[in-house]
Design a protein around this motif. Structure first.
Motif, PDB file in Angstrom:
ATOM      1  N   ASP B 283      -0.888   3.564  -4.523  1.00  0.00           N
ATOM      2  CA  ASP B 283      -1.913   2.562  -4.810  1.00  0.00           C
ATOM      3  C   ASP B 283      -3.313   3.148  -4.633  1.00  0.00           C
ATOM      4  O   ASP B 283      -4.067   2.744  -3.750  1.00  0.00           O
ATOM      5  CB  ASP B 283      -1.722   1.351  -3.894  1.00  0.00           C
ATOM      6  N   GLN B 285      -5.687   2.557  -6.407  1.00  0.00           N
ATOM      7  CA  GLN B 285      -6.676   1.541  -6.768  1.00  0.00           C
ATOM      8  C   GLN B 285      -7.226   0.823  -5.536  1.00  0.00           C
ATOM      9  O   GLN B 285      -8.350   0.320  -5.552  1.00  0.00           O
ATOM     10  CB  GLN B 285      -6.073   0.532  -7.751  1.00  0.00           C
ATOM     11  N   ALA B 286      -6.417   0.757  -4.464  1.00  0.00           N
ATOM     12  CA  ALA B 286      -6.910   0.123  -3.240  1.00  0.00           C
ATOM     13  C   ALA B 286      -7.923   1.024  -2.544  1.00  0.00           C
ATOM     14  O   ALA B 286      -8.792   0.554  -1.824  1.00  0.00           O
ATOM     15  CB  ALA B 286      -5.750  -0.170  -2.292  1.00  0.00           C
ATOM     16  N   ILE B 287      -7.818   2.339  -2.769  1.00  0.00           N
ATOM     17  CA  ILE B 287      -8.670   3.307  -2.089  1.00  0.00           C
ATOM     18  C   ILE B 287      -9.938   3.562  -2.884  1.00  0.00           C
ATOM     19  O   ILE B 287     -11.032   3.613  -2.331  1.00  0.00           O
ATOM     20  CB  ILE B 287      -7.892   4.629  -1.888  1.00  0.00           C
TER      21      ILE B 287
END
Lengths: 121, 315
Positions: B283, B285-287
């Protein structure tokens, strides 16, 4: 595996009904060191961590309130020695987890466990 | 507890701590401008105080024709002319118009939101592709040819050199040099959309002997990739990423041939270890929101482990 016997015993203990709750107050220095080590290792890549505004990873559970949770990864009793072993080598402790073994010093793992167990918010 | 972010060590980079001959003049110029600006501000505030509270005699002198000629014309002319001449002399050594003989050459291309790094030989032929990390020997100038693939970026490793825009369709040249071995962080210095603030860079400076060893270690992937490589090839990773020595030939994303040996992940922003690798793969995209790599939610825990173990092994 070295320490496997001790872990089994702890797991058995965890399964017994009334286990005395650990009441020894956490060492504030260890908690602070653990918080810094967790941030330095980038635990935030997968876990939202209290006090850290970035990164707030979503792969693993948020760590706020971790000290109040009964189980680690839904499997193991949430006690310091097991938790220290888990943060270093999660696949050995909870097969099938997506959390990899993460190289760190034994002392760092102990500090991170102390920090996690101190999280009650 | 104070709210904070704690990414990889040394990032964002220190900007007033020069570590080489191409950053020292920049830092000196910055301090002289700050000191001079402070002195002039004090003079202006003094004049303001006279204008508001001063005796009639002082007010008259401040408003007289002589004061206008001196403070309004002669002073700025002398100060600005002197500053211009001194500044040009001080920074003339930074010019990449005269490149020192035999300087190492590297092309760095800004992408949203990471960096391609193409090492070149003396004739400008490409010798090695990497990403987000630049390895240089200490004590010698390195010529960077800076380009951009999409929008304007700016290359800035403050401890090693000045700041230079990367403009689509142009090649800008910048010299950098490190006096001592170490890790020097950089940062995109021109807003380039979305996670611009998370577009970091790393320069690793080696002694000449260590640099030769590093160069010799940049071989194509050798080992059997096992389940990790199989997952990499079957899950679409290879559409964007190259791993030399394997069928993975994608060009849209960073070359991963040596991703396990990089200091950071996500372009300079996370420490590189199995945990951050797993988090980035599953993920990113969370970072780094809006980066071009999608989140991969289809992997089981074991698959994520296998893929992570393979990527970490690419030293």
């Amino acid at each position: 595996m070295k320490g496997g016997a001790a872990i089994s015993v702890l797991m058995l203990l965890g399964a017994c009904a009334p286990v005395p709750v650990e009441t020894a107050p956490a060492d504030p220095a260890a908690v602070a060191r653990g918080r810094d080590a967790a941030a330095r290792l980038g635990c935030g890549a997968c876990h939202a961590m209290p006090g850290i505004t970035w990164p707030k990873g979503r792969v693993g559970p948020p760590l706020a309130g971790f000290g109040a949770r009964p189980l680690i990864a839904g499997k193991l009793p949430n006690r310091a020695p097991l938790l220290a072993a888990f943060v270093t080598d999660a696949p050995a402790m909870a097969p099938g987890t997506g959390m990899p073994a993460i190289p760190m010093k034994r002392a760092e793992a102990d500090d991170i466990a102390a920090w996690l167990l101190s999280l009650d918010d | 507890m104070t709210e904070r972010t704690l990414p990889s060590e040394g990032w964002p980079p220190a900007v007033l701590d020069p570590a080489g001959p191409y950053s020292e003049p920049v830092t000196l110029l910055a301090w002289v401008l700050l000191a001079g600006g402070t002195v002039i501000l004090a003079i202006v505030l003094g004049a303001l105080w006279i204008a508001l509270r001063g005796s009639p005699r002082l007010k008259t002198r401040l408003g007289g024709e002589k004061a206008i000629w001196i403070l309004g014309f002669a002073f700025p002319s002398v100060v600005l002319t002197g500053l211009l001449v001194w500044g040009l002399m001080l920074t003339s050594s930074l010019s990449a118009a005269r490149v020192p003989e035999g300087a190492m050459r590297v092309k760095v291309i800004g992408e949203i939101w990471w960096w391609r790094v193409h090492y070149q030989d003396g004739q400008g032929r490409e010798t090695l592709r990497d990403a987000n990390e630049l390895h240089i020997p200490i004590g010698q100038p390195v010529l960077l040819e800076l380009e951009a693939a999409d929008v304007i970026h700016s290359f800035w490793v403050p401890r090693l050199g000045g700041k230079m825009d990367m403009i689509p369709g142009r090649t800008n040249r910048l010299l950098i040099e490190a006096d001592a071995p170490g890790i020097y962080k950089g940062q995109c210095a021109e807003y380039c959309g979305g996670p611009h603030a998370l577009m970091g860079f790393v320069v690793v400076a080696h002694t000449p002997a260590d640099f030769a060893r590093w160069q010799a270690s940049r071989l194509p992937s050798q080992g059997a990739g096992g389940e990790g490589l199989a997952l990499f090839l079957s899950s679409g990773c290879a559409a964007c990423h190259t791993i030399r020595g394997t069928p993975a030939r994608g060009l849209a994303g960073p070359d991963l041939t040596h991703v396990g040996s990089r200091r950071t992940l996500g372009a300079g922003i996370l420490p590189n270890n199995p945990g951050t690798m797993a988090g980035w793969v599953a993920d990113s995209q969370a970072i780094k929101p809006a980066n071009r790599m999608p989140a991969y939610h289809q992997f089981s825990g074991e698959e994520l482990q296998a893929l992570t173990a393979y990527l970490v092994s690419l030293k």
